[in-house]
Design a protein around this motif. Structure first.
Motif, PDB file in Angstrom:
ATOM      1  N   TYR A  40       0.843  -1.194   0.000  1.00  0.00           N
ATOM      2  CA  TYR A  40       0.000   0.000   0.000  1.00  0.00           C
ATOM      3  C   TYR A  40       0.879   1.245   0.000  1.00  0.00           C
ATOM      4  CZ  TYR A  40      -3.173  -3.633   1.637  1.00  0.00           C
ATOM      5  OH  TYR A  40      -3.887  -4.795   1.767  1.00  0.00           O
ATOM      6  N   PRO A  41       1.522   1.552  -1.119  1.00  0.00           N
ATOM      7  CA  PRO A  41       2.471   2.671  -1.137  1.00  0.00           C
ATOM      8  C   PRO A  41       1.827   4.013  -0.830  1.00  0.00           C
ATOM      9  CG  PRO A  41       2.013   1.876  -3.366  1.00  0.00           C
ATOM     10  CD  PRO A  41       1.410   0.886  -2.429  1.00  0.00           C
ATOM     11  N   TRP A  42       0.522   4.166  -1.101  1.00  0.00           N
ATOM     12  CA  TRP A  42      -0.139   5.444  -0.867  1.00  0.00           C
ATOM     13  C   TRP A  42      -0.344   5.723   0.627  1.00  0.00           C
ATOM     14  CZ3 TRP A  42      -2.345   1.125  -2.999  1.00  0.00           C
ATOM     15  CH2 TRP A  42      -3.361   0.513  -2.268  1.00  0.00           C
ATOM     16  N   LEU A  43      -0.141   4.731   1.485  1.00  0.00           N
ATOM     17  CA  LEU A  43      -0.304   4.913   2.927  1.00  0.00           C
ATOM     18  C   LEU A  43       0.991   5.298   3.616  1.00  0.00           C
ATOM     19  CD1 LEU A  43      -2.656   1.914   3.856  1.00  0.00           C
ATOM     20  CD2 LEU A  43      -3.267   4.319   3.498  1.00  0.00           C
ATOM     21  N   GLY A  44       2.081   5.322   2.869  1.00  0.00           N
ATOM     22  CA  GLY A  44       3.351   5.691   3.465  1.00  0.00           C
ATOM     23  C   GLY A  44       3.821   4.664   4.473  1.00  0.00           C
ATOM     24  N   ILE A  45       4.369   5.118   5.607  1.00  0.00           N
ATOM     25  CA  ILE A  45       4.921   4.201   6.592  1.00  0.00           C
ATOM     26  C   ILE A  45       3.847   3.320   7.222  1.00  0.00           C
ATOM     27  CG2 ILE A  45       4.724   5.808   8.537  1.00  0.00           C
ATOM     28  CD1 ILE A  45       7.440   4.776   9.507  1.00  0.00           C
ATOM     29  N   GLU A  46       2.596   3.798   7.251  1.00  0.00           N
ATOM     30  CA  GLU A  46       1.515   3.004   7.837  1.00  0.00           C
ATOM     31  C   GLU A  46       1.057   1.874   6.912  1.00  0.00           C
ATOM     32  OE1 GLU A  46       0.469   3.037  10.795  1.00  0.00           O
ATOM     33  OE2 GLU A  46       1.472   4.849  11.495  1.00  0.00           O
ATOM     34  N   GLY A  47       1.571   1.841   5.687  1.00  0.00           N
ATOM     35  CA  GLY A  47       1.210   0.759   4.777  1.00  0.00           C
ATOM     36  C   GLY A  47       1.639  -0.604   5.295  1.00  0.00           C
ATOM     37  N   VAL A  48       2.754  -0.648   6.029  1.00  0.00           N
ATOM     38  CA  VAL A  48       3.213  -1.916   6.607  1.00  0.00           C
ATOM     39  C   VAL A  48       2.199  -2.436   7.618  1.00  0.00           C
ATOM     40  CG1 VAL A  48       5.019  -3.022   7.967  1.00  0.00           C
ATOM     41  CG2 VAL A  48       5.625  -1.312   6.253  1.00  0.00           C
ATOM     42  N   THR A  49       1.693  -1.536   8.468  1.00  0.00           N
ATOM     43  CA  THR A  49       0.699  -1.935   9.461  1.00  0.00           C
ATOM     44  C   THR A  49      -0.572  -2.447   8.793  1.00  0.00           C
ATOM     45  OG1 THR A  49       1.565  -0.288  10.998  1.00  0.00           O
ATOM     46  CG2 THR A  49      -0.621  -1.169  11.455  1.00  0.00           C
ATOM     47  N   ALA A  50      -1.025  -1.721   7.778  1.00  0.00           N
ATOM     48  CA  ALA A  50      -2.237  -2.152   7.067  1.00  0.00           C
ATOM     49  C   ALA A  50      -2.046  -3.528   6.449  1.00  0.00           C
ATOM     50  CB  ALA A  50      -2.593  -1.123   5.984  1.00  0.00           C
ATOM     51  N   ALA A  51      -0.881  -3.766   5.862  1.00  0.00           N
ATOM     52  CA  ALA A  51      -0.612  -5.059   5.229  1.00  0.00           C
ATOM     53  C   ALA A  51      -0.601  -6.181   6.255  1.00  0.00           C
ATOM     54  CB  ALA A  51       0.720  -5.008   4.485  1.00  0.00           C
ATOM     55  N   ILE A  52      -0.069  -5.925   7.438  1.00  0.00           N
ATOM     56  CA  ILE A  52      -0.038  -6.967   8.469  1.00  0.00           C
ATOM     57  C   ILE A  52      -1.447  -7.322   8.926  1.00  0.00           C
ATOM     58  CG2 ILE A  52       0.612  -7.415  10.871  1.00  0.00           C
ATOM     59  CD1 ILE A  52       3.274  -6.100  10.281  1.00  0.00           C
ATOM     60  N   TRP A  53      -2.297  -6.312   9.153  1.00  0.00           N
ATOM     61  CA  TRP A  53      -3.686  -6.603   9.523  1.00  0.00           C
ATOM     62  C   TRP A  53      -4.349  -7.465   8.448  1.00  0.00           C
ATOM     63  CZ3 TRP A  53      -5.502  -6.310  14.169  1.00  0.00           C
ATOM     64  CH2 TRP A  53      -5.097  -5.311  15.049  1.00  0.00           C
ATOM     65  N   VAL A  54      -4.207  -7.058   7.198  1.00  0.00           N
ATOM     66  CA  VAL A  54      -4.831  -7.797   6.100  1.00  0.00           C
ATOM     67  C   VAL A  54      -4.261  -9.207   5.990  1.00  0.00           C
ATOM     68  CG1 VAL A  54      -5.101  -7.886   3.582  1.00  0.00           C
ATOM     69  CG2 VAL A  54      -5.464  -5.736   4.809  1.00  0.00           C
ATOM     70  N   ASN A  55      -2.937  -9.325   6.140  1.00  0.00           N
ATOM     71  CA  ASN A  55      -2.265 -10.602   5.902  1.00  0.00           C
ATOM     72  C   ASN A  55      -2.546 -11.650   6.969  1.00  0.00           C
ATOM     73  OD1 ASN A  55      -1.217  -9.363   3.685  1.00  0.00           O
ATOM     74  ND2 ASN A  55       0.905  -9.784   4.134  1.00  0.00           N
ATOM     75  N   TRP A  56      -3.121 -11.258   8.118  1.00  0.00           N
ATOM     76  CA  TRP A  56      -3.493 -12.308   9.071  1.00  0.00           C
ATOM     77  C   TRP A  56      -5.003 -12.437   9.251  1.00  0.00           C
ATOM     78  CZ3 TRP A  56      -6.144 -12.150  13.677  1.00  0.00           C
ATOM     79  CH2 TRP A  56      -6.178 -10.967  14.425  1.00  0.00           C
ATOM     80  N   ILE A  57      -5.753 -11.368   9.032  1.00  0.00           N
ATOM     81  CA  ILE A  57      -7.202 -11.468   9.201  1.00  0.00           C
ATOM     82  C   ILE A  57      -7.852 -12.162   8.012  1.00  0.00           C
ATOM     83  CG2 ILE A  57      -9.332 -10.118   9.319  1.00  0.00           C
ATOM     84  CD1 ILE A  57      -7.867  -8.143  11.086  1.00  0.00           C
ATOM     85  N   VAL A  58      -7.449 -11.805   6.794  1.00  0.00           N
ATOM     86  CA  VAL A  58      -8.076 -12.399   5.606  1.00  0.00           C
ATOM     87  C   VAL A  58      -7.856 -13.911   5.533  1.00  0.00           C
ATOM     88  CG1 VAL A  58      -8.051 -12.419   3.083  1.00  0.00           C
ATOM     89  CG2 VAL A  58      -8.093 -10.243   4.311  1.00  0.00           C
ATOM     90  N   PRO A  59      -6.628 -14.436   5.726  1.00  0.00           N
ATOM     91  CA  PRO A  59      -6.482 -15.900   5.727  1.00  0.00           C
ATOM     92  C   PRO A  59      -7.309 -16.595   6.807  1.00  0.00           C
ATOM     93  CG  PRO A  59      -4.342 -14.866   5.475  1.00  0.00           C
ATOM     94  CD  PRO A  59      -5.303 -13.774   5.814  1.00  0.00           C
TER      95      PRO A  59
END
Length: 223
Positions: free
Chosen positions: A165-184
């Motif tokens: 999520y490059p448009w989120l800047g540094i918070e993109g990592v946090t967003a990806a982690i939430w998605v990467n464990w909740i969606v599976p």
């Protein structure tokens, strides 16, 4: 139909193993051989212990799942499963410790990983409780959820190396982690509960031809 039910879990399981090997090679190995030490020097013992526990967790979890899936060497399955729970618990507890003490930015990242660790501990405890009470069908489902969450630690490492999520800047990592464990986890729950939402068979369809004929005769007699 039987071959499909075997192939799909096997495909997902193979993907989990291959993606784990990729993360071990690209992310974990540079940390273990010293290349990533300077950035984590203040909490290096905790981090290395967490890595060791995590590698054991993902490896032993795959072995326990495979043994339980094939219903072979169930004695080994029990011991490997216990080792999986122990190593995973150590890794998860250290994630919580690092979430409370590690100063790296963004701090919101540690809320996501700390929550994941707490959920893993809860799910693993439910799986262990079900096995202790000999509720093996429930145990199997809880441990499938547990291994899905174990794999999401791999997904979290991917989230720190790929800018999803490059448009989120540094918070993109946090967003990806939430998605990467909740969606599976949600996808796993849908798969485990899929048959519960299947159409309910009508009573007439559940009867054999002889039983259906007998019902018709009884109705005509009553009339």
């Amino acid at each position: 139909m039987q071959s499909r039910s075997i192939t799909l879990p096997g495909t997902v399981f193979s993907f989990a193993i291959l993606s784990t090997l990729f993360v071990l090679w690209t992310t974990v190995l540079p940390m273990v051989d010293g290349r990533g030490w300077p950035r984590h020097i203040e909490h290096l013992p905790i981090l290395l212990t967490h890595i060791a526990g995590g590698v054991l967790m993902i490896t032993l979890g795959a072995c326990a799942l495979f043994l339980g899936w094939n219903r072979r060497a169930l004695g080994w399955h029990r011991w490997v499963g216990r080792a999986y729970l122990l190593s995973g618990s150590i890794a998860a507890l250290l994630v919580i410790v690092m979430a409370a003490t590690v100063p790296h930015e963004p701090q919101s990242l540690y809320v996501a990983t700390g929550t994941l660790a707490l959920v893993w501990l809860a799910v693993a405890a439910m799986g262990w409780r079900a096995a202790r009470n000999r509720r093996f069908a429930s145990h199997r489902e809880w441990m499938i959820r547990s291994y899905v969450l174990s794999w999401t630690f791999v997904g979290c490492r991917l989230a720190t190396t790929v800018d999803f999520y490059p448009w989120l800047g540094i918070e993109g990592v946090t967003a990806a982690i939430w998605v990467n464990w909740i969606v599976p986890l949600v996808a796993c729950e849908i798969a485990l509960r899929w048959k519960e939402g299947a159409p309910v068979a009508r009573p007439d369809r559940a009867l054999s031809p002889d039983g259906l004929q007998a019902r018709r005769l009884s109705r005509s007699t009553c009339l």
